[in-house]
Design a protein around this motif. Sequence first.
Motif, PDB file in Angstrom:
ATOM      1  N   GLY A 193       0.812  -1.212   0.000  1.00 25.28           N
ATOM      2  CA  GLY A 193       0.000   0.000   0.000  1.00 25.28           C
ATOM      3  C   GLY A 193       0.845   1.262   0.000  1.00 25.28           C
ATOM      4  N   ALA A 194       1.945   1.239   0.758  1.00 22.86           N
ATOM      5  CA  ALA A 194       2.813   2.416   0.828  1.00 22.86           C
ATOM      6  C   ALA A 194       3.548   2.641  -0.489  1.00 22.86           C
ATOM      7  N   GLN A 195       4.012   1.571  -1.119  1.00 22.47           N
ATOM      8  CA  GLN A 195       4.698   1.717  -2.403  1.00 22.47           C
ATOM      9  C   GLN A 195       3.751   2.272  -3.466  1.00 22.47           C
ATOM     10  N   ARG A 196       2.533   1.779  -3.469  1.00 23.32           N
ATOM     11  CA  ARG A 196       1.551   2.270  -4.445  1.00 23.32           C
ATOM     12  C   ARG A 196       1.252   3.746  -4.200  1.00 23.32           C
ATOM     13  N   LEU A 197       1.155   4.142  -2.933  1.00 21.96           N
ATOM     14  CA  LEU A 197       0.906   5.541  -2.606  1.00 21.96           C
ATOM     15  C   LEU A 197       2.090   6.411  -2.993  1.00 21.96           C
ATOM     16  N   ALA A 198       3.315   5.947  -2.729  1.00 21.13           N
ATOM     17  CA  ALA A 198       4.508   6.720  -3.085  1.00 21.13           C
ATOM     18  C   ALA A 198       4.567   6.957  -4.596  1.00 21.13           C
TER      19      ALA A 198
END
Length: 367
Positions: free
Chosen positions: A274-279
């Motif tokens: 989720g964090a990678q997709r948001l970044a």
Amino acid sequence: MGWFGTAGGGAVDPSLHVVTVRRAKDAKAVGAGFVLSPDTVLTCAHVVNAALGRVMLEPRAPGLDEVVVEVHTDGPGVRSHPARVVHWVAPHASGGGPVPPADDEWLGDLAVLRVDGPLGGLPAGPRLVSMAVGQELDAWHCTGEAATYASLTVRGLSDSRAYLDGAPTGMAVGPGYSGGPLWCPTEKAVVGLVVAHFMPPRDHATGAPLAFSPQHLVRRSWAVPWQRVESELRPLGALHGVVPGAPDPDDHAFLLLTEAIEDIFPTASERVTGAQRLARACGVASGSDVTPPTPEEFAAFLLTHPRALAALAGNLRRDTPRDADRVLAAGGLSHVPRLLSPQEHTALRKHLRAMEPQVGAVTAGPQ
């Protein structure tokens, strides 16, 4: 730098914070600036005037005329983008009105440029903190070349300006330094921007430099401290997209978002994904592929990058719409998050740029 590559990420070379402002017609460098938010650059109004071929201290806002900003990276090459003025604090005399030609000091002289470029086209901006007397600072020429740094000390500070004395050796501030960031190595932050330098006196009749006298002022510049920039720009709404250093740990939005992230991404692998997709959606660097950001760090990013909350809601909307509603409701308690995701904002600006100039002149800045 934390897991998310956000502002104040601590560039190894702080000269990379320097943005070059160039004339659109011939690409000549006329001054400097630095990244203020994910899509804006701060510089001096008189630098914009120089880029547009206007009188240096012309007080009228330039409208929709474009300049070119050039950002530097720690790799080869630079990236150039067109930009327009979105907030203008005109140069003016202390009593108001135009600056008399003979004056060496003035007020105002700030311009916020909206940069039109791809997502992630601007590097992370620096931390921004107040200036104080005694701080040792560095400034660079608008080319951003590392060797052009000038060492300065804050010797005098008032509500509206600061006086900086240069070291007796090395580079001296001069033409091309205006608008550039003043970097404080101790604070690891920018504390203001260069405005002007007191140049050696000249003969009033011929303009030739006078013979040197030990009574002449040597290597003194003046600047606008960050606290003055804040007081000038905040009433204009120009700082809504500026990334703050960190959210208040007692902020209700921060607490609710931390709980939401723990529930939405209960495992380390889910939080990494989720964090990678948001970044990626926000155009910032991401951290480890194995170790995720903590729920607190994840929530802090949502409250420091102005479009991250909208981006996360968009990522969650299709598969878990209740989770999307939950993060939007929590984020609504903070003034930082904005309405559009980075992709939506970029698409809207692309449409606005394609419209007739008369339409763009009356269109409010997209949320």
